[in-house]
Design a protein around this motif. Sequence first.
Motif, PDB file in Angstrom:
ATOM      1  N   GLU A 109      27.893 -41.626  22.855  1.00 34.23           N
ATOM      2  CA  GLU A 109      28.495 -41.082  24.480  1.00 34.23           C
ATOM      3  C   GLU A 109      28.468 -39.833  24.434  1.00 34.23           C
ATOM      4  OE1 GLU A 109      31.941 -43.232  25.531  1.00 34.23           O
ATOM      5  OE2 GLU A 109      30.829 -45.392  25.150  1.00 34.23           O
ATOM      6  N   LEU A 110      28.971 -39.004  23.712  1.00 33.33           N
ATOM      7  CA  LEU A 110      29.075 -37.431  23.589  1.00 33.33           C
ATOM      8  C   LEU A 110      27.784 -36.796  23.798  1.00 33.33           C
ATOM      9  CD1 LEU A 110      32.581 -37.251  21.609  1.00 33.33           C
ATOM     10  CD2 LEU A 110      32.268 -36.982  24.016  1.00 33.33           C
ATOM     11  N   GLN A 111      26.855 -37.251  22.738  1.00 39.79           N
ATOM     12  CA  GLN A 111      25.567 -36.712  22.703  1.00 39.79           C
ATOM     13  C   GLN A 111      24.787 -36.937  24.211  1.00 39.79           C
ATOM     14  OE1 GLN A 111      24.445 -34.784  20.503  1.00 39.79           O
ATOM     15  NE2 GLN A 111      25.833 -35.300  18.719  1.00 39.79           N
ATOM     16  N   ALA A 112      24.969 -37.913  24.620  1.00 37.65           N
ATOM     17  CA  ALA A 112      24.304 -38.202  25.820  1.00 37.65           C
ATOM     18  C   ALA A 112      25.041 -37.483  27.137  1.00 37.65           C
ATOM     19  CB  ALA A 112      24.546 -39.901  26.447  1.00 37.65           C
ATOM     20  N   GLN A 113      26.216 -37.595  27.087  1.00 36.90           N
ATOM     21  CA  GLN A 113      27.023 -36.625  27.951  1.00 36.90           C
ATOM     22  C   GLN A 113      26.302 -34.844  27.841  1.00 36.90           C
ATOM     23  OE1 GLN A 113      31.104 -36.698  28.077  1.00 36.90           O
ATOM     24  NE2 GLN A 113      31.025 -39.024  27.913  1.00 36.90           N
ATOM     25  N   TYR A 114      26.232 -34.526  26.462  1.00 34.88           N
ATOM     26  CA  TYR A 114      25.677 -33.374  26.260  1.00 34.88           C
ATOM     27  C   TYR A 114      24.297 -32.979  26.624  1.00 34.88           C
ATOM     28  CZ  TYR A 114      24.911 -29.037  23.413  1.00 34.88           C
ATOM     29  OH  TYR A 114      24.799 -27.805  23.200  1.00 34.88           O
ATOM     30  N   GLN A 115      23.407 -34.043  26.382  1.00 38.63           N
ATOM     31  CA  GLN A 115      22.118 -33.862  26.843  1.00 38.63           C
ATOM     32  C   GLN A 115      21.883 -33.809  28.507  1.00 38.63           C
ATOM     33  OE1 GLN A 115      19.656 -37.321  25.526  1.00 38.63           O
ATOM     34  NE2 GLN A 115      17.640 -36.228  25.853  1.00 38.63           N
ATOM     35  N   LYS A 116      22.740 -34.532  29.112  1.00 37.75           N
ATOM     36  CA  LYS A 116      22.695 -34.413  30.597  1.00 37.75           C
ATOM     37  C   LYS A 116      23.031 -33.027  31.097  1.00 37.75           C
ATOM     38  CE  LYS A 116      25.048 -36.569  34.652  1.00 37.75           C
ATOM     39  NZ  LYS A 116      26.294 -37.675  34.999  1.00 37.75           N
ATOM     40  N   LEU A 117      24.275 -32.615  30.500  1.00 36.61           N
ATOM     41  CA  LEU A 117      24.722 -31.133  30.861  1.00 36.61           C
ATOM     42  C   LEU A 117      23.690 -30.295  30.603  1.00 36.61           C
ATOM     43  CD1 LEU A 117      28.492 -31.504  29.819  1.00 36.61           C
ATOM     44  CD2 LEU A 117      27.741 -31.315  32.172  1.00 36.61           C
ATOM     45  N   GLU A 118      22.910 -30.382  29.368  1.00 40.75           N
ATOM     46  CA  GLU A 118      21.671 -29.446  29.132  1.00 40.75           C
ATOM     47  C   GLU A 118      21.015 -29.368  30.209  1.00 40.75           C
ATOM     48  OE1 GLU A 118      21.193 -28.826  24.365  1.00 40.75           O
ATOM     49  OE2 GLU A 118      20.565 -30.512  25.151  1.00 40.75           O
ATOM     50  N   TYR A 119      20.427 -30.628  30.802  1.00 39.44           N
ATOM     51  CA  TYR A 119      19.419 -30.546  31.823  1.00 39.44           C
ATOM     52  C   TYR A 119      20.177 -29.996  33.143  1.00 39.44           C
ATOM     53  CZ  TYR A 119      16.663 -33.997  29.185  1.00 39.44           C
ATOM     54  OH  TYR A 119      16.288 -34.690  28.263  1.00 39.44           O
ATOM     55  N   THR A 120      21.313 -30.099  33.463  1.00 39.47           N
ATOM     56  CA  THR A 120      21.948 -29.553  34.600  1.00 39.47           C
ATOM     57  C   THR A 120      22.085 -28.154  34.336  1.00 39.47           C
ATOM     58  OG1 THR A 120      23.097 -31.598  34.945  1.00 39.47           O
ATOM     59  CG2 THR A 120      23.830 -29.801  35.903  1.00 39.47           C
ATOM     60  N   GLN A 121      22.179 -27.838  33.385  1.00 40.36           N
ATOM     61  CA  GLN A 121      22.462 -26.378  33.033  1.00 40.36           C
ATOM     62  C   GLN A 121      21.236 -25.654  33.321  1.00 40.36           C
ATOM     63  OE1 GLN A 121      21.307 -24.941  29.706  1.00 40.36           O
ATOM     64  NE2 GLN A 121      21.704 -22.867  30.397  1.00 40.36           N
ATOM     65  N   LYS A 122      19.926 -26.300  32.687  1.00 36.39           N
ATOM     66  CA  LYS A 122      18.872 -25.499  32.889  1.00 36.39           C
ATOM     67  C   LYS A 122      18.292 -25.539  34.570  1.00 36.39           C
ATOM     68  CE  LYS A 122      16.854 -27.059  28.726  1.00 36.39           C
ATOM     69  NZ  LYS A 122      15.744 -27.867  28.176  1.00 36.39           N
ATOM     70  N   LEU A 123      18.875 -26.307  35.222  1.00 33.34           N
ATOM     71  CA  LEU A 123      18.554 -26.560  36.679  1.00 33.34           C
ATOM     72  C   LEU A 123      19.619 -25.253  37.303  1.00 33.34           C
ATOM     73  CD1 LEU A 123      17.341 -27.817  39.193  1.00 33.34           C
ATOM     74  CD2 LEU A 123      19.489 -29.348  39.493  1.00 33.34           C
ATOM     75  N   PHE A 124      20.489 -25.442  37.061  1.00 35.91           N
ATOM     76  CA  PHE A 124      21.352 -24.039  37.769  1.00 35.91           C
ATOM     77  C   PHE A 124      21.134 -23.028  37.158  1.00 35.91           C
ATOM     78  CE2 PHE A 124      24.771 -27.411  38.301  1.00 35.91           C
ATOM     79  CZ  PHE A 124      24.821 -27.745  39.701  1.00 35.91           C
ATOM     80  N   GLU A 125      20.670 -22.706  36.165  1.00 38.42           N
ATOM     81  CA  GLU A 125      20.017 -21.244  35.559  1.00 38.42           C
ATOM     82  C   GLU A 125      18.749 -20.909  36.261  1.00 38.42           C
ATOM     83  OE1 GLU A 125      19.196 -19.308  31.281  1.00 38.42           O
ATOM     84  OE2 GLU A 125      18.641 -21.339  31.405  1.00 38.42           O
ATOM     85  N   SER A 126      17.877 -21.757  36.786  1.00 36.70           N
ATOM     86  CA  SER A 126      16.723 -21.492  37.446  1.00 36.70           C
ATOM     87  C   SER A 126      17.114 -21.104  38.923  1.00 36.70           C
ATOM     88  CB  SER A 126      15.500 -22.528  37.266  1.00 36.70           C
ATOM     89  OG  SER A 126      16.134 -23.525  37.863  1.00 36.70           O
ATOM     90  N   GLN A 127      18.086 -21.884  39.244  1.00 38.54           N
ATOM     91  CA  GLN A 127      18.505 -21.591  40.782  1.00 38.54           C
ATOM     92  C   GLN A 127      19.406 -20.175  40.804  1.00 38.54           C
ATOM     93  OE1 GLN A 127      21.000 -24.940  41.952  1.00 38.54           O
ATOM     94  NE2 GLN A 127      19.469 -26.142  42.539  1.00 38.54           N
ATOM     95  N   GLU A 128      20.157 -19.992  39.899  1.00 35.01           N
ATOM     96  CA  GLU A 128      20.889 -18.627  39.754  1.00 35.01           C
ATOM     97  C   GLU A 128      19.894 -17.437  39.743  1.00 35.01           C
ATOM     98  OE1 GLU A 128      22.722 -15.278  38.189  1.00 35.01           O
ATOM     99  OE2 GLU A 128      21.355 -16.418  36.916  1.00 35.01           O
ATOM    100  N   ASN A 129      18.807 -17.660  38.844  1.00 34.01           N
ATOM    101  CA  ASN A 129      17.805 -16.622  38.905  1.00 34.01           C
ATOM    102  C   ASN A 129      16.978 -16.411  40.264  1.00 34.01           C
ATOM    103  OD1 ASN A 129      18.101 -16.119  36.319  1.00 34.01           O
ATOM    104  ND2 ASN A 129      16.709 -17.649  35.487  1.00 34.01           N
ATOM    105  N   ARG A 130      16.811 -17.286  41.045  1.00 31.94           N
ATOM    106  CA  ARG A 130      16.048 -17.332  42.064  1.00 31.94           C
ATOM    107  C   ARG A 130      16.923 -16.622  43.209  1.00 31.94           C
ATOM    108  NH1 ARG A 130      14.118 -22.637  40.964  1.00 31.94           N
ATOM    109  NH2 ARG A 130      15.496 -23.513  42.361  1.00 31.94           N
ATOM    110  N   GLN A 131      18.510 -17.155  43.262  1.00 28.09           N
ATOM    111  CA  GLN A 131      19.114 -16.543  44.396  1.00 28.09           C
ATOM    112  C   GLN A 131      19.462 -15.116  44.124  1.00 28.09           C
ATOM    113  OE1 GLN A 131      18.956 -18.991  46.539  1.00 28.09           O
ATOM    114  NE2 GLN A 131      21.033 -19.180  46.801  1.00 28.09           N
ATOM    115  N   LYS A 132      19.440 -14.839  42.706  1.00 25.93           N
ATOM    116  CA  LYS A 132      19.740 -13.317  42.383  1.00 25.93           C
ATOM    117  C   LYS A 132      18.508 -12.440  42.875  1.00 25.93           C
ATOM    118  CE  LYS A 132      21.295 -12.340  38.207  1.00 25.93           C
ATOM    119  NZ  LYS A 132      21.144 -11.987  36.896  1.00 25.93           N
ATOM    120  N   GLN A 133      17.667 -12.993  43.048  1.00 22.16           N
ATOM    121  CA  GLN A 133      16.229 -12.177  43.587  1.00 22.16           C
ATOM    122  C   GLN A 133      16.495 -12.215  45.112  1.00 22.16           C
ATOM    123  OE1 GLN A 133      12.657 -14.365  42.048  1.00 22.16           O
ATOM    124  NE2 GLN A 133      13.073 -13.745  39.930  1.00 22.16           N
TER     125      GLN A 133
END
Length: 358
Positions: A109-133
């Motif tokens: 269960e913890l590995q599944a939560q970790y994988q889900k958060l990794e996807y979310t982190q990549k999404l927010f990372e790209s959004q943060e880069n666009r918003q910064k520009q």
Amino acid sequence: MNKQTKVIVIVVILLVIAGAFLYPRLDFRKSNEGSSSSSGAAASSGLPVEVVEIKKRTLKNQLSVTGTILPNESVDLRPEVSGLVTKINFNEGEYVKKGTPLLYLNDDELQAQYQKLEYTQKLFESQENRQKQLLAREAISQEEYDIVLNQYNTTLSDLKLVEAQIQKTVVRAPFDGILGLRQVSEGSVIGVGDVIVRVVNMDPIKIEFSIPERYANLVKLGSAVYFSSESSPEEVEGTVYAYEPQIDAATRTLKLRAQSSNKEGKFLPGMFVKIRFVLDEINDALMVPSESVIPELQGYKVFVVDAEQKALERNVEIGTRTESEVQILSGLEEGDLVLATGVLQARTGTALEVTKIN
């Protein structure tokens, strides 16, 4: 007078004559033996005693006490979280290094939560880069950028939280040591209070013991102790490294701990040991046997042999006592002959016959 009577008379006369002849000789021998005994008694009229010649030597002020062997480190391993045991990665009684994985709990269960958060982190990372520009071109407000940045940072924190929880599903050795007997099996569900195995570090070992409070002021860090056990009667040296900062009010003793190497594993935690604790060393100490010292109302005294082979009383001041000897602080000098036997019979002026000098 008949013939038989005559014979009797003749025999009596002969016996009288023989007695008169032999009696002076017997009396002379008795007188000679008596004079010999008197002369022998006169020759041995001195009190036979054994003496000790006083010499300066090093005195080790030490105590004989008992103690207990303690491990350098010891812990009963328990999991930080509850879970299903999926793998046991150790053998009972083996030596392990610090950080070695010993047991794994189910973390699906913890590995599944970790994988889900990794996807979310990549999404927010790209959004943060666009918003910064966009913010750099002033196409959006600072507030809009801060919202996206906060979402990104929150996701990173969630990732670290789940990662920490995953790490808790792996039980590792907290230090180098020997494992005890295993208390769990694969497939069992264990909680945070369940013991998995004991880990013990036995090199170096600790020796715990107590001494009477009257010796507390003589305790120094680094003092030597010598200890032995029933299984290893040869004395091993240790060093005092710590002691309690207060006296135990119940026993009026001070608790100390010493440390010693145990590379060969001769000593096991829990062993009973006999300890010889060296409090300090006194150079040029004058020592006499305990039986030589006579207590008095005003202090102590001993008897020495003077130049005329007679007993002479000396008042002395005593210091440290050992099991069989007493230190003399004043009243005696090196080379004096002190009575070790016949102390109670001796008086000043008593003639002595020294039978042994130690």
